[in-house]
Motif scaffolding. Sequence first.
Motif, mmCIF file in Angstrom:
data_model
loop_
_atom_site.group_PDB
_atom_site.id
_atom_site.type_symbol
_atom_site.label_atom_id
_atom_site.label_comp_id
_atom_site.label_asym_id
_atom_site.label_seq_id
_atom_site.Cartn_x
_atom_site.Cartn_y
_atom_site.Cartn_z
ATOM 1 N N THR A 222 9.166 -4.684 -7.537
ATOM 2 C CA THR A 222 8.885 -5.140 -6.168
ATOM 3 C C THR A 222 7.477 -5.731 -6.078
ATOM 4 O OG1 THR A 222 8.148 -2.938 -5.575
ATOM 5 C CG2 THR A 222 10.432 -3.510 -5.008
ATOM 6 N N ALA A 223 6.788 -5.832 -7.220
ATOM 7 C CA ALA A 223 5.427 -6.401 -7.209
ATOM 8 C C ALA A 223 5.482 -7.840 -6.714
ATOM 9 C CB ALA A 223 4.837 -6.356 -8.620
ATOM 10 N N LEU A 224 4.488 -8.223 -5.915
ATOM 11 C CA LEU A 224 4.399 -9.617 -5.483
ATOM 12 C C LEU A 224 3.732 -10.421 -6.600
ATOM 13 C CD1 LEU A 224 3.220 -9.177 -1.767
ATOM 14 C CD2 LEU A 224 5.544 -9.565 -2.635
ATOM 15 N N LEU A 225 4.060 -11.706 -6.643
ATOM 16 C CA LEU A 225 3.462 -12.578 -7.655
ATOM 17 C C LEU A 225 2.598 -13.630 -6.970
ATOM 18 C CD1 LEU A 225 3.122 -13.644 -10.542
ATOM 19 C CD2 LEU A 225 5.298 -14.859 -10.285
ATOM 20 N N HIS A 226 1.301 -13.590 -7.288
ATOM 21 C CA HIS A 226 0.371 -14.606 -6.789
ATOM 22 C C HIS A 226 -0.018 -15.528 -7.929
ATOM 23 C CE1 HIS A 226 -3.987 -15.898 -6.358
ATOM 24 N NE2 HIS A 226 -3.368 -16.591 -5.435
ATOM 25 N N CYS A 227 -0.091 -16.826 -7.628
ATOM 26 C CA CYS A 227 -0.502 -17.789 -8.643
ATOM 27 C C CYS A 227 -1.642 -18.647 -8.103
ATOM 28 C CB CYS A 227 0.691 -18.666 -9.017
ATOM 29 S SG CYS A 227 0.224 -20.010 -10.104
ATOM 30 N N ASP A 228 -2.751 -18.645 -8.801
ATOM 31 C CA ASP A 228 -3.860 -19.538 -8.492
ATOM 32 C C ASP A 228 -3.528 -20.877 -9.163
ATOM 33 O OD1 ASP A 228 -6.133 -21.087 -8.785
ATOM 34 O OD2 ASP A 228 -7.486 -19.392 -8.974
ATOM 35 N N ARG B 130 0.802 -1.236 0.000
ATOM 36 C CA ARG B 130 0.000 0.000 0.000
ATOM 37 C C ARG B 130 0.829 1.277 0.000
ATOM 38 N NH1 ARG B 130 0.699 -2.058 4.694
ATOM 39 N NH2 ARG B 130 0.776 -0.906 6.659
ATOM 40 N N HIS B 131 2.068 1.230 0.500
ATOM 41 C CA HIS B 131 2.878 2.455 0.507
ATOM 42 C C HIS B 131 3.640 2.629 -0.805
ATOM 43 C CE1 HIS B 131 1.696 2.903 4.583
ATOM 44 N NE2 HIS B 131 2.334 1.814 4.984
ATOM 45 N N LYS B 132 3.593 1.564 -1.645
ATOM 46 C CA LYS B 132 4.327 1.647 -2.917
ATOM 47 C C LYS B 132 3.409 1.977 -4.075
ATOM 48 C CE LYS B 132 7.516 -1.974 -1.479
ATOM 49 N NZ LYS B 132 7.480 -3.427 -1.523
ATOM 50 N N GLY B 133 2.151 1.582 -3.986
ATOM 51 C CA GLY B 133 1.237 1.830 -5.104
ATOM 52 C C GLY B 133 -0.045 1.056 -4.977
ATOM 53 N N GLU C 155 4.851 -5.458 -20.508
ATOM 54 C CA GLU C 155 4.322 -4.207 -21.071
ATOM 55 C C GLU C 155 3.344 -3.511 -20.128
ATOM 56 O OE1 GLU C 155 2.921 -5.541 -24.874
ATOM 57 O OE2 GLU C 155 4.987 -5.946 -25.528
ATOM 58 N N ALA C 156 2.680 -4.306 -19.275
ATOM 59 C CA ALA C 156 1.658 -3.712 -18.382
ATOM 60 C C ALA C 156 2.261 -3.203 -17.073
ATOM 61 C CB ALA C 156 0.585 -4.751 -18.089
ATOM 62 N N LEU C 157 3.509 -3.624 -16.776
ATOM 63 C CA LEU C 157 4.117 -3.246 -15.497
ATOM 64 C C LEU C 157 4.271 -1.731 -15.370
ATOM 65 C CD1 LEU C 157 7.106 -5.662 -14.727
ATOM 66 C CD2 LEU C 157 5.157 -5.165 -13.232
ATOM 67 N N GLN C 158 3.978 -1.221 -14.208
ATOM 68 C CA GLN C 158 4.160 0.209 -13.942
ATOM 69 C C GLN C 158 4.980 0.359 -12.669
ATOM 70 O OE1 GLN C 158 0.329 2.195 -14.111
ATOM 71 N NE2 GLN C 158 -0.276 1.053 -15.934
ATOM 72 N N GLU C 159 5.435 1.570 -12.442
ATOM 73 C CA GLU C 159 6.232 1.857 -11.226
ATOM 74 C C GLU C 159 5.506 1.415 -9.970
ATOM 75 O OE1 GLU C 159 9.110 4.260 -10.297
ATOM 76 O OE2 GLU C 159 9.695 2.973 -11.993
ATOM 77 N N GLY D 69 -10.227 1.850 -4.820
ATOM 78 C CA GLY D 69 -9.212 2.769 -5.343
ATOM 79 C C GLY D 69 -8.061 2.120 -6.097
ATOM 80 N N CYS D 70 -8.022 0.798 -6.201
ATOM 81 C CA CYS D 70 -6.935 0.163 -6.963
ATOM 82 C C CYS D 70 -7.190 0.286 -8.462
ATOM 83 C CB CYS D 70 -6.831 -1.317 -6.608
ATOM 84 S SG CYS D 70 -6.157 -1.599 -4.977
ATOM 85 N N ARG D 71 -6.110 0.234 -9.235
ATOM 86 C CA ARG D 71 -6.231 0.170 -10.700
ATOM 87 C C ARG D 71 -5.823 -1.232 -11.114
ATOM 88 N NH1 ARG D 71 -2.108 3.072 -10.219
ATOM 89 N NH2 ARG D 71 -1.318 2.716 -12.320
ATOM 90 N N VAL D 72 -6.624 -1.811 -12.005
ATOM 91 C CA VAL D 72 -6.334 -3.190 -12.403
ATOM 92 C C VAL D 72 -6.192 -3.278 -13.914
ATOM 93 C CG1 VAL D 72 -7.067 -5.612 -12.272
ATOM 94 C CG2 VAL D 72 -7.729 -4.031 -10.448
#
Length: 380
Positions: free
Chosen positions: A173-179, A88-91, A136-140, A115-118
Motif C-alpha cells: 500500500t506504499a505510495l510511489l513518488h517520482c521526482d 501515518r496509521h499504517k507505518g 528487498e527493502a520493502l517492509q510491512e 520518527g520515520c525510518r528511511v
Amino acid sequence: MFFLHYLDNAATTLVPEEVVQAMEEALRRHSGNPSSQYPFGQDGKDIVEGGRMVIAKALGCDKERLFFTSCGTESDVWAIRSAVWHGRHKGNHIITTAVEHSAVLETCKWLETEGCRVTYLQPDKTGMVSAQQVREALQEDTVLVSMMLVNNETGCVFPVAEVARLLREVGSTALLHCDAVQGFLKVPCDPVGWGVDLMSLSGHKLGGPKGIGALYISPKLRNFRPLLPGGGQEQGLRSGTEATAQIAGFAKAVELRLENYDEKIRHMAEMKALCLEKLLTLPDVVAVGGGTAPHILAVSLPGYPSGNIVTDLGSQGICISAGSACHKGKSSHVVSALGLPKRTAAGVIRISFSPETTVEDIEALYEALRKHQANRCSML
Ligand code: PLP
C-alpha cells in the motif's frame, strides 16, 4: 566577441524568446487576479487553466490532477511530507535512493527527526538502482517509495515503471513518488499509465522560467494533505495567488519542447555521443556512470579538480558544472555514492545539453579542456 557556450542545461535552461513574450504578455495585459470575477481577472484565470491543460496533456494526466507549485523542490517536499502523513496509521518507513536530489534527501532526513525510518538504496558503480533493491527493502510498514526518473548528475534513468508494477504485484500500500524534474520531456514519462501516485516537475529545466513547478497527484489521493492553507487556490491544496506569468512561461516552454519532440531528443543524444567521443580522446578522461538520458553526461579528468575546471572554463564563457549546481562547492553525494577512486571523484564534471546545443559548443568545450590540461601540465 564574448560568446556563451551554455552546456549546463541540467542546472537550468536558457529561456527562449517565445517564453519571454508569453510571460510579458501575461504581465502586461493579463495581470488581474485569477480569482477576481470580472473579465480582467478571468483573463488571468484563462492563462492558469490553459497552462495547466498544456502541461497536463504533455504529462498524460487529467488537468484536475496537476497542481502548480513554486518549484520542483516545493513539489518534492509537499509530496513526501504529505504521503507520509497519508500513511501515518499504517507505518513510518520510507524507501528512497542515496542519489536523489537534496530536495528529497533533506526532506527524508527531516522526517527521520520526526520518527520515520528511511532506507537509502545505494547505486551500483554505474549509478543505477534496481527495482529488485526496492523489493528487498520493502517492509510491512513502508508507506512511501520515492525514486527519481533521471538522476541529475549521472543521467541514469531509474526503473520507476517497474517499481510501480512491483508495488502492485506484492500488494504493497506504499505510495510511489517520482521526482521527474530532470526526466519530463527528456525520457518516457507516464505517471498515469505506470501507476505512479505523485510526480514532481519544474519549469526551468525545459526552457521555462525559474520559480514554477507542478505536482501530479493521482485521483486515488482525493484527500491529499494540503501544502498551504489559505485562500483555497489549486482546489484548496496549495493556496496563494497563482503565478500567472510563470505559468504562461512554463506552458509555452512545454509547447515549444513538444514541437518536433523526437528530433529534439535525437539531437541532444547525438550531441552527448559526440561530446563523449571527443572528450575520451583527451588524456586519462573517463566516462562516469552509465546514464542513458539524452541530455546529461558525466566524465572525469582524474587529477584535475572539478572546481578549478569549472572556474577556468567559466571565465571563457563555457558553462558546465561540477556535479549538481545545488552543492555550492561541497563534494557531491551522488559522486561519493559511486565509489570512484579519489582522484577520479575529484575530477567529475557534468555537461548537459539542450535542443539548441551546437557542434561549436562541444568543440569549444573540447579545446578549453585540452588547454586546461596542457596549462596544468606545463605548470608542474
Ligand atoms: N529534483 C531534481 C532531480 C533536480 O535536478 C532539481 C534541480 O536541480 C530539483 C529537484 C529542484 O528543482 P527546483 O530548482 O525547481 O526547485
